[in-house]
Design a protein around this motif. Structure first.
Motif, mmCIF file in Angstrom:
data_model
loop_
_atom_site.group_PDB
_atom_site.id
_atom_site.type_symbol
_atom_site.label_atom_id
_atom_site.label_comp_id
_atom_site.label_asym_id
_atom_site.label_seq_id
_atom_site.Cartn_x
_atom_site.Cartn_y
_atom_site.Cartn_z
ATOM 1 N N SER A 115 0.800 -1.238 0.000
ATOM 2 C CA SER A 115 0.000 0.000 0.000
ATOM 3 C C SER A 115 0.824 1.275 0.000
ATOM 4 O O SER A 115 0.278 2.357 -0.190
ATOM 5 C CB SER A 115 -0.919 0.016 1.234
ATOM 6 O OG SER A 115 -0.161 0.212 2.418
ATOM 7 N N GLY A 116 2.131 1.171 0.246
ATOM 8 C CA GLY A 116 2.949 2.378 0.330
ATOM 9 C C GLY A 116 2.952 3.011 1.705
ATOM 10 O O GLY A 116 3.543 4.078 1.901
ATOM 11 N N LYS A 117 2.307 2.369 2.669
ATOM 12 C CA LYS A 117 2.278 2.898 4.035
ATOM 13 C C LYS A 117 3.676 2.863 4.642
ATOM 14 O O LYS A 117 4.436 1.923 4.431
ATOM 15 C CB LYS A 117 1.321 2.083 4.903
ATOM 16 C CG LYS A 117 1.251 2.525 6.354
ATOM 17 C CD LYS A 117 0.359 1.625 7.171
ATOM 18 C CE LYS A 117 -1.106 1.924 6.920
ATOM 19 N NZ LYS A 117 -1.533 3.213 7.523
ATOM 20 N N ILE A 118 4.005 3.888 5.409
ATOM 21 C CA ILE A 118 5.293 3.922 6.094
ATOM 22 C C ILE A 118 5.406 2.710 7.017
ATOM 23 O O ILE A 118 4.513 2.439 7.819
ATOM 24 C CB ILE A 118 5.441 5.229 6.892
ATOM 25 C CG1 ILE A 118 5.410 6.430 5.938
ATOM 26 C CG2 ILE A 118 6.723 5.234 7.700
ATOM 27 C CD1 ILE A 118 6.495 6.426 4.888
ATOM 28 N N PHE A 119 6.523 2.003 6.926
ATOM 29 C CA PHE A 119 6.699 0.768 7.677
ATOM 30 C C PHE A 119 6.480 0.971 9.175
ATOM 31 O O PHE A 119 5.787 0.176 9.825
ATOM 32 C CB PHE A 119 8.101 0.203 7.428
ATOM 33 C CG PHE A 119 8.469 -0.905 8.371
ATOM 34 C CD1 PHE A 119 8.030 -2.200 8.141
ATOM 35 C CD2 PHE A 119 9.248 -0.651 9.502
ATOM 36 C CE1 PHE A 119 8.357 -3.222 9.014
ATOM 37 C CE2 PHE A 119 9.565 -1.669 10.377
ATOM 38 C CZ PHE A 119 9.115 -2.961 10.135
ATOM 39 N N LEU A 120 7.071 2.008 9.746
ATOM 40 C CA LEU A 120 6.953 2.218 11.187
ATOM 41 C C LEU A 120 5.511 2.463 11.602
ATOM 42 O O LEU A 120 5.090 2.072 12.700
ATOM 43 C CB LEU A 120 7.852 3.381 11.624
ATOM 44 C CG LEU A 120 9.362 3.114 11.564
ATOM 45 C CD1 LEU A 120 10.142 4.355 11.975
ATOM 46 C CD2 LEU A 120 9.749 1.926 12.441
#
Length: 424
Positions: A115-120
């Motif tokens: 999804s492109g969400k920031i991993f953290l």
């Protein structure tokens, strides 16, 4: 992901009818992996690079029917699930929470890739919320109780809260689900249909904190959040300073691969959403809003959009009325409490709202007047498993999370028994 897990408490057979599971490329039905009946596959691309990640089986009507049949079997009298103690069902939910916790690193990585969400954010927010939600409703499994009711006459009446049966969920296209339910047999639906949420900043607030909260309340997950505080109303006397600080924060955001440490904004989810956001940004420019920063693609070869801040936004502009679902902050000016309440409520939506002030009377007055299902005072996006999630007006109906969500997945049955009170 976490909002959906309440249904596992009362209808865990839904676990058997999940049509897509992010841990595999096939369809999971009746505790087994299957290829789709149609043989069609759906490509999944990494929005940060455009690379093909995999192809997953594309479920169709026949696959859904098989899944529903399997789930219904779990509700038949004498089935293992129906005979299971409620406390044991709670243990199963906690076991699932243990597995999510065990694979938290892998799941967060998959979410960032998909999804492109920031991993953290995926690791510390989404996966943490998933685990907490499973454990919360695992605790409810043996605590769903009815009442005894003192009715007239020689009767003993009590109520049971029983599961409604097989449930299915589709994350997008809520309005289409609502229409289909009405056109068929009035099936119960719980819908979350988006928002254009007001975030009201009064001059007596902690300015730096309000700027930070308004920023994160909008730019979280690249602005792709139904809760995004996209209409920021700022009191006139602090307006210019608020705009200046907000634009500076947006300009300092680091864009890039969501798996890389230090990056705090990833790509938009797909090309369609990317194009929609840019089209709305252009409408803001044409309609006279002041572009403070951003306003276009970050890279011509990817789905990244520059963090964008508009000032001097008026209520009649498209960017002030339509849900952008992207990294575009609109900052509007107001002069009085009554004015901002009226303007904040002048929308078809009513999901969430924020209020920043150090005046408790003002906070209580405004929060009670706002037409929204959730109001945060001196904070934003302060979600918790125990608190109901849902909205007013066109933002949907029903509630997820907390005790209130249990009402969405149960029917109340009244049982009345004739009782003789004569002496023998």
């Amino acid at each position: 992901m976490a909002y959906s897990l309440v249904r596992f408490l009362l209808t865990p057979s839904v676990l058997l009818l999940c049509l897509y599971v992010i841990w595999g490329e096939q369809i999971f039905i009746d505790n087994e992996w299957h290829e789709s009946c149609s043989g069609r596959k759906m490509p999944v691309h990494n929005p940060a690079t455009g690379d093909l990640l995999c192809e997953v089986e594309e479920a169709d009507t026949e696959d859904v029917d098989k899944a529903v049949q399997s789930a219904r079997a779990a509700f038949q009298l004498g089935s293992p699930w129906r005979c299971m103690d409620a406390s044991d069902r709670g243990l199963l939910l906690n076991r699932l929470a243990d597995l999510v916790e065990r694979d938290r690193l892998r799941l967060a990585t998959l979410e960032a890739l998909d999804s492109g969400k920031i991993f953290l954010m995926a690791y510390f927010v989404d996966l943490m919320a998933t685990v907490k939600t499973l454990r919360y409703y695992g605790g409810w499994a043996d605590k769903i109780q009815g009442k005894t009711i003192p009715v007239d006459g020689e009767y003993f009446t009590y109520t049971r809260h029983e599961p409604i049966g097989v449930c299915g969920q589709i994350i997008p296209v809520g309005k289409l689900i609502q229409k289909a339910a009405g056109d068929s047999n009035l099936k119960r639906v719980t819908l979350e249909l988006g928002g254009k949420n007001p975030n009201i900043v009064f001059a007596d607030c902690d300015l730096e904190y309000a700027v930070e909260q308004a920023h994160s309340g909008l730019f979280f997950n690249q602005g792709q959040c139904c809760l995004a505080g996209s209409r920021v109303f700022v009191e006139d006397s602090i307006y210019e300073e608020f705009v200046c600080r907000s634009a500076e924060k947006a300009r300092n955001k680091v864009l890039g691969n969501p798996l890389v440490p230090g990056v705090d904004q990833g790509p938009q989810i797909d090309q369609k959403q990317f194009d929609k956001i840019l089209e709305l940004i252009e409408s803001g420019k044409k309609e006279g809003a002041t572009l403070e920063c951003g306003g276009g693609p970050w890279d011509r070869n990817s789905l990244f959009i520059q963090p964008t801040v508009f000032s001097n936004v008026t209520d009649d502009m498209r960017i002030a009325k339509e849900e952008i679902f992207g990294p575009v902050q609109q900052i509007m000016r107001f002069r009085s409490v009554n004015e901002v309440i009226q303007r904040a409520n002048a929308t078809h939506y009513g999901l969430a709202a924020g209020v920043f002030t150090n005046d408790i009377d003002k906070a209580l007055t405004v929060s009670s007047a706002l037409q929204a299902g959730m109001v945060w005072v001196n904070c934003y996006n302060a979600m918790s498993t125990q608190c109901p999630f849902g909205g007013f007006k066109m933002s949907g109906n029903g509630r997820e999370l907390g005790e209130y969500a249990l009402q969405e997945y149960t029917e109340v049955k009244a049982v009345t028994i004739k009782v003789s009170q004569k002496n023998s």
